[in-house]
Write an enzyme that holds these catalytic residues in place. Structure first.
Site, PDB file in Angstrom:
ATOM      1  N   GLY A 116      27.007  -4.250 -42.715  1.00 37.04           N
ATOM      2  CA  GLY A 116      26.492  -3.240 -41.805  1.00 37.04           C
ATOM      3  C   GLY A 116      26.839  -1.829 -42.228  1.00 37.04           C
ATOM      4  O   GLY A 116      26.890  -0.921 -41.396  1.00 37.04           O
ATOM      5  N   ARG A 117      27.093  -1.652 -43.510  1.00 37.94           N
ATOM      6  CA  ARG A 117      27.464  -0.356 -44.094  1.00 37.94           C
ATOM      7  C   ARG A 117      28.791   0.169 -43.535  1.00 37.94           C
ATOM      8  O   ARG A 117      29.061   1.367 -43.590  1.00 37.94           O
ATOM      9  CB  ARG A 117      26.337   0.679 -43.909  1.00 37.94           C
ATOM     10  CG  ARG A 117      24.990   0.213 -44.454  1.00 37.94           C
ATOM     11  CD  ARG A 117      23.978   1.340 -44.541  1.00 37.94           C
ATOM     12  NE  ARG A 117      24.303   2.267 -45.606  1.00 37.94           N
ATOM     13  CZ  ARG A 117      24.051   2.063 -46.910  1.00 37.94           C
ATOM     14  NH1 ARG A 117      23.500   0.921 -47.306  1.00 37.94           N
ATOM     15  NH2 ARG A 117      24.365   2.981 -47.789  1.00 37.94           N
TER      16      ARG A 117
END
Length: 203
Positions: free
Chosen positions: A181-182
């Site tokens: 999810g970065r």
């Protein structure tokens, strides 16, 4: 689970950025297909115009990061004007990145001689024949220069005076590890005298 993965990468417990870099480089040597020591090297002119290119890093220890080039090349000229540089290692298959920045000095001639003569004969000839970054009329001109030097030096090839070694002494070393999810993990080591200050950064 995330902390366990980080611990396996050495990020959470690391206090010495050079030791951690060496660990990550060893991982890259087992996981990257080509040139795990390849690094983007950024330099700039005295008035701040930047340039960047890929080079091969040829050693990293507590003194710094070593690389070699023609002093008359663009990067050599820029380092002569502004002896500061930055490096970025990107190991895509491992989803890791290391950024380094600091001051640059020339390596002693004896060290440069030793490394130059450890290279293959063709690499030595290529370094001696190339007027790096200057205009080349044709491929044939370059090959002709190599042939001439091969005949001129049937034995040991003397290192050209313009072929030098450099040492980037890091002032900042940042480690980046890809996260789901970065939500990446980033840790910055900043030199504080003979010690290092470690801080976690937002991704």
């Amino acid at each position: 689970m995330g902390e366990v993965v980080m611990e396996a990468n050495g990020l959470e417990s690391a206090r010495d950025p050079i030791a951690l870099f060496q660990r990550w480089l060893k991982d890259a040597e087992g996981g990257e297909l080509n040139d795990p020591s390849a690094v983007a090297l950024a330099t700039s002119t005295l008035d701040g115009i930047p340039s960047v290119r890929m080079v091969l890093m040829k050693g990293a220890d507590n003194d710094g990061f070593r690389f070699y080039t023609n002093v008359d090349s663009q990067k050599g000229t820029e380092l002569g004007e502004n002896p500061r540089a930055a490096m970025c290692f990107h190991w895509k298959s491992l989803r890791r990145q290391v950024r380094v920045s600091g001051t640059v000095t020339e390596l002693p001639a004896g060290d440069v001689d030793e490394y130059f003569h450890s290279r293959s004969r063709l690499s030595q000839l290529g370094a001696a024949a190339s007027q790096q970054s200057r205009v080349l009329a044709s491929r044939e001109v370059l090959e002709s220069r190599v042939t001439e030097l091969e005949v001129k030096f049937p034995g040991e090839i003397p290192r050209p005076e313009y072929w030098r070694g450099y040492l980037l002494r890091p002032e900042r070393v940042e480690f980046w590890k890809d996260g789901a999810g970065r939500l990446h993990d980033r840790f910055l080591f900043s030199r504080n005298g003979d010690a290092w200050r470690k801080e976690r950064l937002f991704p």
